[in-house]
Design an enzyme around this catalytic site. Structure first.
Site, PDB file in Angstrom:
ATOM      1  N   TYR A 130       0.866  -1.191   0.000  1.00  0.00           N
ATOM      2  CA  TYR A 130       0.000   0.000   0.000  1.00  0.00           C
ATOM      3  C   TYR A 130       0.894   1.229   0.000  1.00  0.00           C
ATOM      4  O   TYR A 130       1.857   1.296   0.766  1.00  0.00           O
ATOM      5  CB  TYR A 130      -0.897   0.020   1.240  1.00  0.00           C
ATOM      6  N   GLU A 135     -24.360   3.946  14.781  1.00  0.00           N
ATOM      7  CA  GLU A 135     -24.986   4.218  13.472  1.00  0.00           C
ATOM      8  C   GLU A 135     -25.362   5.693  13.284  1.00  0.00           C
ATOM      9  O   GLU A 135     -25.674   6.105  12.164  1.00  0.00           O
ATOM     10  CB  GLU A 135     -26.203   3.311  13.269  1.00  0.00           C
TER      11      GLU A 135
END
Ligand SMILES: [Zn+2]
Ligand SMILES: [Zn+2]
Length: 431
Positions: free
Chosen positions: A340, A410
């Protein structure tokens, strides 16, 4: 977490600064209207996680939603990648928004009512699968952003390109062919950043360590470059009582491991950026009186600067080969398959975007992140800004990313929708 808490305590900025992106009026109502569906999408995707390169169901769900919004949708880009274009009512630049869709080989232990019970093939074995990195959140958030922006189409000056990316976490099928591309690189090879050419790109990552209501950001190097590393030390097998009759790869490896630690401590200029080199596995030999033929070592290199990364790799190679030669052995050094690049946020784009995000969340400058992201690949082609979306619940303990207990609040989903929308509108309409 302690660092984030300290930063928060030190931060003088209040929660909301009434500073939105141009053309963002009425945004709160639009975000509120889509919020519950984003939660539902997230739970659906969470319950049906798919490993890297296997995201067929998720991609189909995403594509159907984007088509229902009247967008031009291309599927099968770099694997299960989905790309959609939203052309605004007025001409302008092209901004891309990216979400990753893949899950991890983890047996979920959250106890959530919508916890995963999925099993899939990972490296040839049936393995439990879980959205343990929150890519379910990223996908659901970007589906929500697509709906919000589609509803504001006439106010948009330019084009929004939605990129739903597979295989951010790597790959799930063995063997990996040399040169095989996956994730962002596979999508880029298939032209995702062209036609139309992307002028800037934004992305986010949910974090269970940063409190909900906070966006963590940095300018410049933000997430580490990461390279897996394999060294095979080839000696010559002999009796343990007669080492002179062979070449000992065990003693050679011991010297090599010690010498490799001088790459970071003595050779790289760590006053500019830190670096980490760890050998995490060493395997060789099978009994006390045999000097084995070879030893294999595995390790990881983390860097925050591409020049330093390339330099460190050369030095690792040189130390391994020279130490082997000094002992009459040979070293084969290879990097990858996990590679990466450094996630580098464009300074100008960061400076102009962060103030816009303040009407979605408190923004806090965070320390370097040791994790890695292949969002970095897009940033090599266009200026990009990648930020951390706080999702630490107030009332319960959850695990960090990649933990079987990973979860998030959430309430962060709506904040994610608003922040990415603001970033896109701010870029296009604020020229
Ligand atoms: Zn991850
Ligand atoms: Zn991730």
């Amino acid at each position: 977490m302690t660092i984030i808490a300290a930063l928060l305590a030190a931060s003088s900025s209040a929660l909301a600064v009434a500073e939105g992106a141009p053309g963002a009026s009425g945004l709160d109502g639009r975000v509120a209207a889509v919020k519950q569906r984003v939660v539902d999408w997230r739970r659906d995707i969470h319950q049906h996680p798919e490993l890297s390169g296997q995201e067929a169901r998720t991609a189909a769900m995403v594509a159907a939603h984007l088509k229902s919004l009247g967008m031009e949708v291309t599927t099968g880009v770099g694997g299960h990648g989905v790309v959609a274009l939203l052309k605004g009512g007025q001409p302008g630049k092209v901004v891309a928004l990216r979400a990753d869709m893949d899950a991890l080989p983890i047996a979920e232990a959250t106890g959530l009512p919508f916890a995963s019970r999925a099993v899939a093939r990972h490296m040839g074995k049936d393995t439990p699968v879980m959205h343990g990195c929150g890519h379910d959140a990223h996908t659901a958030i970007l589906m929500g952003v697509a709906e919000v922006l589609a509803g504001m189409k006439d106010q948009i000056q330019g084009t929004v390109k939605f990129i739903f990316q597979p295989a951010e976490e790597g790959f799930s099928e063995a063997p990996v062919k040399p040169g095989q591309l996956w994730g962002a690189r596979a999508m880029i090879a298939e032209g995702v950043m062209d036609k139309p050419k992307v002028d800037a790109i934004f992305g986010l990552h949910i974090s269970s360590m940063i409190p909900t209501g906070v966006i963590g950001w940095r300018s410049g190097p933000t997430m580490a470059g990461s390279d897996s590393l394999r060294i095979q030390v080839n000696g010559r097998q002999t009796h343990g009582a007669m080492p002179w009759a062979g070449v000992d790869p065990i003693v050679t490896s011991a010297q090599m491991i010690t010498a490799l630690q001088t790459v970071v401590s003595r050779q790289l200029n760590i006053s500019t950026q830190p670096a980490v080199l760890s050998i995490g596995a060493i395997n060789g030999g099978n009994r006390e009186n045999i000097v084995p033929e070879s030893v294999e070592m595995l390790g990881t290199l983390r860097t925050y600067d591409e020049t330093m990364r390339a330099d460190a790799k050369k030095r690792i190679q040189l130390i391994a080969q020279s130490t082997a030669a000094a002992n009459g052995a040979k070293a084969e050094v290879s990097f990858g398959p996990s590679e990466y690049s450094v996630t580098v946020n464009d300074a100008k784009l960061t400076a102009r975007t962060v103030p816009l995000l303040r009407s979605a969340a408190q923004t806090v400058e965070i320390p370097l992140v040791t994790g890695s992201e292949d969002f970095s690949e897009f940033q090599k082609i266009a200026p990009g800004f990648f930020f951390m979306l706080g999702g630490k619940p107030k009332d319960r303990e959850v695990g960090p990313n990649h933990s079987p207990r990973f979860d998030f609040d959430e309430a962060a989903l709506g904040i994610g929708v608003k922040s990415l929308t603001l970033a896109a509108l701010g870029y296009l309409n604020g020229q």
